[in-house]
Enzyme design. Structure first.
Site, PDB file in Angstrom:
ATOM      1  N   ILE A 155     -11.847   0.420 -36.638  1.00  0.00           N
ATOM      2  CA  ILE A 155     -12.257  -0.959 -36.348  1.00  0.00           C
ATOM      3  C   ILE A 155     -13.769  -1.116 -36.379  1.00  0.00           C
ATOM      4  CG2 ILE A 155     -10.204  -1.562 -35.014  1.00  0.00           C
ATOM      5  CD1 ILE A 155     -11.725  -0.966 -32.471  1.00  0.00           C
ATOM      6  N   LYS A 186     -17.717   1.043 -37.811  1.00  0.00           N
ATOM      7  CA  LYS A 186     -18.506   2.207 -38.187  1.00  0.00           C
ATOM      8  C   LYS A 186     -19.962   1.909 -37.909  1.00  0.00           C
ATOM      9  CE  LYS A 186     -15.664   4.058 -41.994  1.00  0.00           C
ATOM     10  NZ  LYS A 186     -15.677   4.441 -43.434  1.00  0.00           N
ATOM     11  N   GLY A 187     -20.695   2.946 -37.570  1.00  0.00           N
ATOM     12  CA  GLY A 187     -22.122   2.796 -37.335  1.00  0.00           C
ATOM     13  C   GLY A 187     -22.799   4.132 -37.366  1.00  0.00           C
ATOM     14  N   GLY A 212     -21.302   6.655 -34.913  1.00  0.00           N
ATOM     15  CA  GLY A 212     -19.971   7.198 -35.086  1.00  0.00           C
ATOM     16  C   GLY A 212     -18.980   6.183 -35.593  1.00  0.00           C
ATOM     17  N   LYS A 249     -14.113   6.368 -29.712  1.00  0.00           N
ATOM     18  CA  LYS A 249     -15.352   6.516 -30.471  1.00  0.00           C
ATOM     19  C   LYS A 249     -15.568   7.975 -30.817  1.00  0.00           C
ATOM     20  CE  LYS A 249     -19.974   4.864 -30.959  1.00  0.00           C
ATOM     21  NZ  LYS A 249     -20.848   3.769 -30.596  1.00  0.00           N
ATOM     22  N   ASP A 302     -30.210   0.291 -27.103  1.00  0.00           N
ATOM     23  CA  ASP A 302     -29.637  -0.278 -28.325  1.00  0.00           C
ATOM     24  C   ASP A 302     -28.926  -1.590 -28.003  1.00  0.00           C
ATOM     25  OD1 ASP A 302     -29.126  -0.479 -31.008  1.00  0.00           O
ATOM     26  OD2 ASP A 302     -27.434   0.894 -31.013  1.00  0.00           O
TER      27      ASP A 302
END
Length: 986
Positions: A701, A703-704, A707, A723, A820
């Protein structure tokens, strides 16, 4: 004799009394000024503010104070204190300056309500308190005795409540400016009774109801400003056509409906008519051509139809025609090219068709020209830049054909050239690539051809887009001269030769797309030196050689596409360290060796990223196709008997390998529970293998760089977010990771996403979170659903997210800096309650054992506080800056980067917009930037959040509020009427 003595005594007494009166009055004014200084400076004022206002025994000392003017009796008659700035309030002692004729204290930061003692200033002719922060209802009663008052300017404050009616009795009042406040209710009918009024400004308030027709009785009025953020009922009163002295009528963005009254044509002295951003319908009345003095006509952003009346050819004084975003049709009349003073013609997003007048621009006055998104055809008029002053040349999304006129290449005043999506052909005038002031050149999606010139310059050019044309030849080496270039798009052309190494020497370059050409040779090694790159697409060429070493230097690179080339050699192992890289395509090349694993490689889909490389081996697979192929190829040179033996051995080996593989898979499944360990921070009725079973492609669901996130449906019916961390972590044996993650697992706050536990083995860590069914705030703001997120919900989310961050900064043990904060890290549960996510992970994701470092991750592009560039450190004020960006996203509805031009983020865009406003104020700025998808929002609430956002994004960290202060401000908005009368309907 006695009479003479008595006369002398009386005279002496009178002189003494007069002298005493002057002395007393002088010292009284001095005392009052010193009191004013004490109260008006405030705690935030600079030390030198009003520093020459000091006590003195001299009777005239105060008359030399800066901004002070005295009469012959040493009484203060004028006080002009502008742009000091001051941060306090206006004290009651202002009433002691009873001879004051001019009180100007504008452009400061004075707060609180106006003191009633102002009523003592009965000699006032000018009262200017504009550009301050005065609040409360405007005390109209203070003006009752000001019978000499000629000008009252309260523009850009925070006054609320109804408009004051007492001022109507001021017979000499000529100038009344109450705009830029929060006045509500209707415009009083009594406002038609002013006897001498020449200027009336009520714009940028929260006024409702119908605009009184009786205002037409103001026969002396020259300027009438009623628009911007007011939300009236009905349309423009036809009676306004009788205001014979009117020079300017502004009713923009105030919810007007109906048609433009033909009676406005009677306003023969009118030079400016602004009715843009309304819901006006119908056609343009031909009668408006009688406004022979008209210079500026703005009808943009309405629902007007029909054609431009031919009778407008009489309007020889027109300098501005803004007709964009309507439903006009037909051709642009030929007389437009004959208007001798026309400077601005903006008619974009209409249904105009046919050709443009050939003589357009021939008047030698053109500055701004934009006809985007119409149905215009034919050739581009050759004289658009005859003036030598043309700044914007924009014809995107039409059906123009033929060449770009030579004159465009000689127009050194140009700042924007946008001709994309037409049918233009022929070579581009060489001068187009040498214009000094152009910031964007967009020629994409045409049929332009020829070679690019060898001489290229342009100190301001930030975006160069030549995509999807027929350009040939080599990419000029002179491209490196574009020192301000940030985005270069040369894709889908017929360029040949090698990529010049100088392209990647451009210091500010962030995006490069040279795909779909016939380029050969290696990838320039200079690419590894350009750390600013965020996206590179070199696909669909004939590039060869290996990927240059040093790609790991590109730590901001998020997209790298090298597919469909002839690139060989191994897949660079250093890609594992490129933590921002989320999209990688190396398919259809000649890579060899084994694909590396771990690190950032966990983010990529191997079957897509590396497809079409026949000599590439994938990890964890039973055989390497290339090795087997080479072995078989060599055996073909042997005898048939040996070939048969080899084939037999190969088949036997294959069968054996299949058997072994099946056995290994079964064994792995059997021991999976032993390989993974679940550590729970609360009672969980799940097992480790339940979590691992969910690590499938179809469950991804998100991506970054940190992870991959999977949705996991557990056997007990609950959903969790899993995650899978990417980095150098060593799984369950990393005791630093375990200690920190267990600390995070203890955090409990309703607006912080709960960490339920983690699953780990020796190689991998899987974090388990509450599942948030409504996704992220970023998805709602910037996806298809953004228009459905109403203001009340946006404000609620802001408050809840602020509370979560406040807990982390001030109440959590230990205190946590998020590092972040962004809209994608604010998740929404089933009830749309906000939860701050991904907190505290950055410090150990990439550097195990270095969790004390505050600089291992700075955040996400567009959210990073400016001080990070020179300190490489982040603290809680860095989080505050990022949260301020999120607040701007909530207000504006746009992503923090990528929508404002290359190199400009949302904060820079807001500041630029503010600097371009003719009358800057919070109200005007908010109306200029607010999300157009919002309808029916309380302006006071939006302005309140906007002011908080701008405090959060101040350049210097110490100047920003704490999150505790942010929560306090968000939960204590200014008192205002939040009924439907306070709503703005755009």
């Amino acid at each position: 004799m006695r009479i003479r003595v008595s006369y002398l005594l009386v005279l002496c007494f009178t002189l003494i009394w007069f002298r005493w009166t002057v002395v007393y009055s002088s010292f009284s004014d001095l005392d009052a000024l010193l009191k004013l200084k004490e109260s008006m400076k405030g705690a935030k004022a600079k030390h030198h503010a009003l520093e020459d206002w000091k006590f003195s025994t001299s009777l005239s000392a105060h008359c030399s104070f800066s901004g002070v003017t005295c009469d012959q009796n040493l009484r203060v008659v004028a006080l002009n204190v502008t742009l000091v700035p001051l941060f306090g309030h206006l004290p009651p002692e202002i009433g002691l300056l009873e001879k004051l004729e001019n009180l100007t204290i504008s452009m400061n930061n004075l707060t609180d309500q106006l003191p009633s003692d102002l009523a003592s200033l009965t000699s006032l002719k000018v009262l200017n308190i504009s550009h301050n922060l005065f609040s409360g209802q405007f005390p109209g009663n203070i003006t009752v005795g000001m019978t000499e008052l000629e000008a009252l300017d309260a523009y850009d404050n925070s006054f609320s409540g109804p408009l004051p009616e007492e001022i109507v009795k001021l017979e000499k009042l000529k100038y009344l400016h109450l705009a830029g406040n929060y006045f509500s209710g209707t415009i009083p009918e009594s406002y038609s009774e002013f006897q001498s009024l020449e200027f009336l400004g009520l714009n940028a308030n929260s006024l409702t109801g119908r605009v009184p027709e009786s205002l037409a009785k103001l026969k002396t009025l020259k300027e009438l400003h009623l628009g911007y953020s007011n939300a009236y009922e009905g349309g423009i009163p036809p009676a306004f056509g009788s205001m014979e002295n009117l020079r300017l009528l502004e009713m923009a963005n105030c919810n007007l409906t109906g048609e433009i009254p033909p009676s406005l044509g009677n306003l023969t002295k009118l030079h400016s008519l602004f009715v843009q951003m309304n819901n006006l319908t119908g056609t343009i009345p031909p009668e408006l051509s009688s406004m022979m003095s008209l210079m500026s006509l703005d009808l943009s952003i309405n629902d007007l139809t029909g054609e431009i009346p031919e009778s407008f050819s009489k309007l020889k004084n027109l300098t501005l025609m803004n007709f964009f975003q309507n439903k006009f049709r037909g051709s642009l009349p030929s007389f437009i090219g004959d208007l001798p003073n026309l400077e601005t013609l903006q008619v974009w997003e209409n249904n105009f068709s046919f050709v443009l007048p050939h003589n357009l621009g021939g008047n030698g006055r053109f500055l701004y020209f934009d006809v985007t998104k119409n149905h215009l055809t034919g050739l581009i008029p050759p004289d658009l830049c005859k003036s030598g002053r043309l700044k914007t040349f924009i014809i995107t999304d039409n059906f123009f054909r033929g060449p770009i006129p030579k004159g465009i290449g000689e127009c050194r005043s140009l700042t924007k050239i946008r001709v994309a999506n037409n049918f233009l052909d022929g070579p581009v005038p060489p001068g187009v690539f040498q214009l000094p002031s152009v910031t964007i050149t967009e020629l994409s999606n045409n049929r332009l051809n020829g070679e690019l010139p060898s001489v290229i310059s342009g100190e301001s050019l930030g975006t160069l887009t030549l995509s999807n044309n027929l350009f040939t030849g080599k990419i000029p080496a002179a491209m490196k001269n574009l020192r301000a270039l940030q985005s270069l798009s040369l894709d889908a052309n017929e360029f040949i030769g090698e990529i010049p190494g100088g392209v990647f020497e451009i210091p500010m370059l962030t995006k490069v797309n040279i795909s779909g050409n016939n380029l050969t040779g290696p990838i320039p090694t200079t690419i590894t030196h350009r750390a600013s790159l965020t996206a590179v697409d070199l696909s669909r060429n004939n590039l060869a050689g290996e990927v240059p070493k040093g790609m790991k230097n590109l730590m901001d690179l998020s997209i790298l596409n090298l597919s469909r080339n002839e690139i060989s050699g191994p897949v660079p192992d250093e890609i594992r360290f490129m933590t921002s890289l989320t999209t990688l395509d190396l398919s259809s090349n000649n890579f060899t060796g084994t694909v590396p694993t771990g690190g950032q490689f966990l983010v990529f889909n191997y079957d897509k990223t590396f497809a079409g490389n026949p000599n590439l081996c994938f990890p964890h697979r039973a055989s390497c196709p290339s090795v087997l192929y080479d072995s078989l190829r060599k055996t073909r040179a042997k005898t048939a008997r040996v070939r048969a033996i080899v084939i037999g051995i190969a088949l036997a080996t294959a069968v054996l390998l299949v058997a072994v593989t099946v056995h290994v898979v079964r064994k792995r499944r059997l021991h999976r529970a032993q390989a993974w360990k679940l550590t729970a921070f609360q009672r969980l009725e799940i097992k480790a293998e339940d979590v691992v079973e969910c690590l499938k492609e179809e469950n991804i669901i998100g991506k970054g760089g940190a992870g991959i996130v999977y949705r996991g449906s557990m056997p007990n019916g609950t959903d969790v977010a899993i995650k899978r961390l990417v980095g150098q972590g060593s799984g369950r044996n990393d005791y630093g990771f375990r200690a920190e993650i267990e600390t995070l697992g203890k955090i409990r706050h309703r607006n912080i996403m709960r960490l339920l536990g983690y699953v780990s083995n020796k190689d991998t860590n899987l974090l388990l979170y509450e599942y948030m069914p409504n996704g992220s705030l970023g998805e709602w703001l910037h996806g298809a659903k953004g228009g459905h997120l109403r203001w009340e919900m946006r404000y609620k989310i802001a408050v809840e997210a602020a509370r979560g961050l406040c807990y982390m900064h001030h109440d959590c043990s230990p205190l946590i800096i998020h590092r972040d904060v962004k809209s994608n890290n604010i998740l929404l549960d089933a009830d749309f309650e906000a939860h701050v996510a991904d907190f505290g992970l950055a410090k150990f994701l990439y550097d195990p054992g270095a969790s004390q470092s505050m600089s291992s991750i700075a955040g996400s592009y567009g959210y990073i506080a400016p001080e990070y560039a020179y300190t490489l450190k982040v603290d809680e004020k860095s989080d505050v800056y990022s949260f301020g960006v999120v607040l701007l996203e909530l207000i504006i509805g746009r992503k923090p980067v990528g929508e404002f031009g290359d190199g400009v983020d949302i904060v820079g865009w807001v500041n630029k917009t503010m600097s371009e406003l003719s009358q800057p104020s919070d109200t005007a700025l908010v109306l200029a930037v607010v999300d157009p998808r919002l309808s029916g929002y309380p302006l006071t609430s939006v302005i309140h959040m906007f002011n908080i956002a701008m405090m959060c994004v101040k350049e210097m960290g110490p100047a920003r509020p704490t999150m505790r202060e942010v929560v306090h401000m968000l939960t204590n908005p200014p008192q205002s009427n939040t009924s439907t009368q306070d709503l703005i309907n755009l």
